[in-house]
Write an enzyme that holds these catalytic residues in place. Sequence first.
Site, PDB file in Angstrom:
ATOM      1  N   SER A 189     -42.971 -10.777 -19.467  1.00  0.00           N
ATOM      2  CA  SER A 189     -44.451 -11.030 -19.094  1.00  0.00           C
ATOM      3  C   SER A 189     -45.339 -11.018 -20.192  1.00  0.00           C
ATOM      4  O   SER A 189     -45.104 -11.626 -21.010  1.00  0.00           O
ATOM      5  CB  SER A 189     -44.888 -10.113 -17.792  1.00  0.00           C
ATOM      6  OG  SER A 189     -46.045 -10.331 -17.398  1.00  0.00           O
ATOM      7  N   THR A 190     -46.195  -9.968 -20.163  1.00  0.00           N
ATOM      8  CA  THR A 190     -47.182  -9.668 -21.218  1.00  0.00           C
ATOM      9  C   THR A 190     -46.326  -9.693 -22.634  1.00  0.00           C
ATOM     10  O   THR A 190     -45.517  -8.711 -22.814  1.00  0.00           O
ATOM     11  CB  THR A 190     -48.151  -8.504 -21.178  1.00  0.00           C
ATOM     12  OG1 THR A 190     -48.804  -8.634 -19.918  1.00  0.00           O
ATOM     13  CG2 THR A 190     -49.158  -8.491 -22.202  1.00  0.00           C
ATOM     14  N   HIS A 216     -43.952 -14.630 -16.487  1.00  0.00           N
ATOM     15  CA  HIS A 216     -45.222 -14.621 -15.576  1.00  0.00           C
ATOM     16  C   HIS A 216     -46.294 -15.360 -16.392  1.00  0.00           C
ATOM     17  O   HIS A 216     -46.989 -15.036 -17.355  1.00  0.00           O
ATOM     18  CB  HIS A 216     -45.720 -13.138 -15.433  1.00  0.00           C
ATOM     19  CG  HIS A 216     -45.116 -12.349 -14.689  1.00  0.00           C
ATOM     20  ND1 HIS A 216     -44.733 -10.954 -14.847  1.00  0.00           N
ATOM     21  CD2 HIS A 216     -44.019 -12.557 -13.801  1.00  0.00           C
ATOM     22  CE1 HIS A 216     -44.112 -10.474 -13.945  1.00  0.00           C
ATOM     23  NE2 HIS A 216     -43.521 -11.384 -13.393  1.00  0.00           N
ATOM     24  N   MET A 310     -46.240  -6.134 -18.470  1.00  0.00           N
ATOM     25  CA  MET A 310     -46.763  -5.139 -17.557  1.00  0.00           C
ATOM     26  C   MET A 310     -46.185  -4.954 -16.235  1.00  0.00           C
ATOM     27  O   MET A 310     -45.605  -5.818 -15.627  1.00  0.00           O
ATOM     28  CB  MET A 310     -48.314  -5.670 -17.300  1.00  0.00           C
ATOM     29  CG  MET A 310     -49.025  -5.163 -18.711  1.00  0.00           C
ATOM     30  SD  MET A 310     -50.871  -5.632 -18.490  1.00  0.00           S
ATOM     31  CE  MET A 310     -51.289  -4.342 -17.208  1.00  0.00           C
ATOM     32  N   ASP A 313     -42.075  -5.351 -12.045  1.00  0.00           N
ATOM     33  CA  ASP A 313     -41.269  -6.733 -11.610  1.00  0.00           C
ATOM     34  C   ASP A 313     -39.963  -6.701 -12.327  1.00  0.00           C
ATOM     35  O   ASP A 313     -40.015  -6.623 -13.598  1.00  0.00           O
ATOM     36  CB  ASP A 313     -42.169  -7.958 -11.792  1.00  0.00           C
ATOM     37  CG  ASP A 313     -41.570  -9.203 -11.113  1.00  0.00           C
ATOM     38  OD1 ASP A 313     -40.753  -8.963  -9.808  1.00  0.00           O
ATOM     39  OD2 ASP A 313     -41.895 -10.385 -11.446  1.00  0.00           O
TER      40      ASP A 313
END
Length: 389
Positions: A189-190, A216, A310, A313
Amino acid sequence: MTAPGPTTANGKRIRVLVVDDSVVIRRIVSDLIDSDPDLQVVGTAQNGRIALSKIEQLQPHVITLDIEMPEMDGLATLRELRNRRIRIPVIMFSTLTARAAAATLDALSLGAADYVTKPSNVGSTDLAMERVREDLIPKIKAFARRAPGVMSAPALSRAVARPAARAVVRPRPASAPTSRIDVVAIGTSTGGPNALEEVFRRLPTSIGVPVVVVQHMPPVFTKILADRLSAKSSWQVHEATNGMRLEPGHAYIAPGDHHMVVERAPLGPGRVLLNQGPPENSCRPSVDVLFRSVAAAHGPASLAVVMTGMGQDGLEGCKLLVERGAEVLAQDEATSVVWGMPGYVSRAGLASEILALDQIPAAIERRVHRAAGLRPASPRPLPETRAPR
């Protein structure tokens, strides 16, 4: 600029500089930030040049930065921040267009910490602002944590749902090699776009298995990301379409706003299917959805990798993968932009190895070759960057 409000445990609030050429957007974003008692907008600017002139005086901990602005846009501002060696975390504010998506990925390459998309087609202003709040506020707090003296550790931990006490993290014992690995599954993600570029540039297609990825990202962005990864590596990286066959030496990224699952075929690694089921962990696509399907389809003949991001997940999916005999690799805290997703997996004792980003490609190659009974190839230079197609 607003008057001081509630403070955190040590009397410090996160200072934010908002940069956008739209008066309306500056006001909306400022109001959202100031609505949180741990945050304070200490100034605004209508372009990058004005923002740069205010940094020394305002001493912000985080900057929100629009991409398209007159006189000095977001990318030029980032370049100047880098030239001046200013390390303040920057969160880009982007629209959901192909042009903005490409510029946002450029911004991440230039050192932006992350991005937030401006609301589009959500029905009401209140709903749109709530979505921005849910996305922006946790990111500001996560990135500000690295600035000295911003907030107390307990306050920050409550703010971003991260345990205040750091547990000793040890890798789980590696399982015995399987007869093969049919698929590698990556969740991130991030910080993921840059991390994925690092992995694909160093990972040889000769490992002979497909790679499936959940990053994401919203629609449009995932297609731009896939094209960039293809241009910057030897891999053919696709934004997945429903029913697309999995081929060795190819990688497949779940499209924005769609879950992606793997379905095994009688012969070969199978295909990917897409759906718009409910979000999981507030995410669609979700890493857990992908990992569950990989566990069901391939069990021990799969390898999972959880990288910077972050939230948590991927945690439940990793539990299932480990139960089925698969191995999990996790990125370490030092090289993660945010040690959320890999941190949860590591603290749960699910990772066989916790690795620096630049060690992950070799670890993937080593495991795939070990499972196939092959000797890992000798180190190779990075492939030349190909021109975008």
